[in-house]
Design a protein around this motif. Structure first.
Motif, PDB file in Angstrom:
ATOM      1  N   THR A   1      20.471 -25.247  59.107  1.00 58.81           N
ATOM      2  CA  THR A   1      21.063 -24.162  59.900  1.00 58.81           C
ATOM      3  C   THR A   1      21.805 -23.183  58.997  1.00 58.81           C
ATOM      4  N   GLU A   2      22.226 -22.078  59.581  1.00 60.50           N
ATOM      5  CA  GLU A   2      22.985 -21.073  58.847  1.00 60.50           C
ATOM      6  C   GLU A   2      24.502 -21.306  58.956  1.00 60.50           C
ATOM      7  N   GLY A   3      24.899 -22.372  59.637  1.00 62.03           N
ATOM      8  CA  GLY A   3      26.320 -22.651  59.808  1.00 62.03           C
ATOM      9  C   GLY A   3      27.034 -21.601  60.631  1.00 62.03           C
ATOM     10  N   GLU A   4      26.318 -21.018  61.578  1.00 62.67           N
ATOM     11  CA  GLU A   4      26.849 -19.873  62.326  1.00 62.67           C
ATOM     12  C   GLU A   4      27.987 -20.228  63.278  1.00 62.67           C
ATOM     13  N   LEU A   5      28.182 -21.499  63.570  1.00 58.40           N
ATOM     14  CA  LEU A   5      29.286 -21.886  64.449  1.00 58.40           C
ATOM     15  C   LEU A   5      30.574 -22.170  63.678  1.00 58.40           C
ATOM     16  N   GLY A   6      30.538 -22.020  62.371  1.00 56.68           N
ATOM     17  CA  GLY A   6      31.732 -22.249  61.575  1.00 56.68           C
ATOM     18  C   GLY A   6      32.869 -21.319  61.974  1.00 56.68           C
ATOM     19  N   THR A   7      34.086 -21.862  62.027  1.00 58.40           N
ATOM     20  CA  THR A   7      35.253 -21.077  62.449  1.00 58.40           C
ATOM     21  C   THR A   7      35.590 -19.984  61.442  1.00 58.40           C
ATOM     22  N   ARG A   8      35.389 -20.271  60.171  1.00 66.86           N
ATOM     23  CA  ARG A   8      35.783 -19.341  59.115  1.00 66.86           C
ATOM     24  C   ARG A   8      34.542 -18.729  58.467  1.00 66.86           C
ATOM     25  N   GLY A   9      34.679 -17.494  58.027  1.00 65.86           N
ATOM     26  CA  GLY A   9      33.572 -16.829  57.364  1.00 65.86           C
ATOM     27  C   GLY A   9      32.517 -16.340  58.346  1.00 65.86           C
ATOM     28  N   THR A  10      31.407 -15.850  57.795  1.00 64.58           N
ATOM     29  CA  THR A  10      30.304 -15.330  58.592  1.00 64.58           C
ATOM     30  C   THR A  10      28.994 -15.893  58.059  1.00 64.58           C
ATOM     31  N   VAL A  11      27.922 -15.648  58.778  1.00 66.51           N
ATOM     32  CA  VAL A  11      26.604 -16.066  58.284  1.00 66.51           C
ATOM     33  C   VAL A  11      26.316 -15.414  56.936  1.00 66.51           C
ATOM     34  N   ALA A  12      26.670 -14.144  56.797  1.00 65.51           N
ATOM     35  CA  ALA A  12      26.422 -13.438  55.533  1.00 65.51           C
ATOM     36  C   ALA A  12      27.195 -14.070  54.382  1.00 65.51           C
TER      37      ALA A  12
END
Length: 243
Positions: A39-50
């Protein structure tokens, strides 16, 4: 490109936390190493997909990985079904690794266990001739099953089946983890604190590596589980450590 070792993680940074020391050692030994993020880790609280893509690229460079790909499965919601298995099988057949290292089979984060079981099932199915997959040019891929599948230890501790000395690459391993600047401790960050962003988290990573190292009489180590028995050709394959 045929790889010797392919490491797979549900999220960008899983591989760095779980097995980057072994990957660095393999690269230093002249072997070809690759990384697949599910996955792209898009549900992470910090940071962005980019930012996660940039951090993943930076970490791969520190490790010396020859290739890194992202399968863009849904963070938090991917499942272990035929469609997802086929995506992983295509990667296994594309890179034909001798050894795969993947997520643990059960852990605090549901994606870790789901990812581990998905990788386990895909490694088996990839060796079946009647499971058909095709490359980007429409050419049928050859069946491929890695010789070994290892699972790296993540949040919850498990007694490892294999322990690898990573003392000589410890600082480089730590640098690969710290490449995820948005995810781990940064006193200047204004983003919400998370389970992995406290300074204590990285201290725990170090403590576990020391604990595993102590088991085999070295400074730092990584541990792995294997559902398959690992055989050796002779006792010469055993490295005896003084205790």
């Amino acid at each position: 490109m045929k790889l010797d070792v392919l490491a797979i993680g549900a999220h960008p940074d899983d591989v760095e936390l779980g097995c980057s020391g072994v990957l660095i050692k393999e690269v230093n030994s002249g072997r070809k190493v690759g990384i697949i993020d599910l996955t792209e880790g898009e549900l992470g609280t910090r940071g962005t997909v980019a930012t996660r893509y940039q951090e993943a690229a930076d970490a791969a460079k520190i490790i010396g990985a020859h290739v890194r790909e992202n399968l863009k499965m849904r963070d938090g919601f991917f499942v272990n079904d035929e469609a997802h298995q086929m995506k992983v099988i295509r990667m296994l057949r594309k890179y034909q690794p001798e050894i795969v290292i993947g997520n643990i089979l059960e852990d605090r984060h549901p994606d870790h266990g789901k990812g581990g079981q998905l990788i386990y099932d895909a490694c088996f199915l990839s060796g079946l001739r009647q499971v058909k997959t095709y490359d980007d040019n429409g050419k049928e891929q050859e069946k491929w099953r890695p010789k070994y599948l290892l699972h790296y230890i993540q949040d919850r501790f498990y007694e490892p089946d294999v322990i690898v000395d990573i003392s000589d690459v410890w600082e480089q391993r730590l640098d690969s983890i710290k490449a995820y600047k948005t995810q781990f401790f940064d006193p200047n960050s204004s983003e919400p604190q998370t389970y992995i962003s406290s300074p204590e988290f990285l201290e725990a990573v170090t403590a576990r590596a020391r604990l595993l190292g102590k088991r085999i009489g070295v400074q730092f180590a990584e541990g792995f589980l294997s559902k398959k028995s690992i055989g050796i050709s002779s006792l010469d394959a055993l490295v005896l450590q003084e205790t």
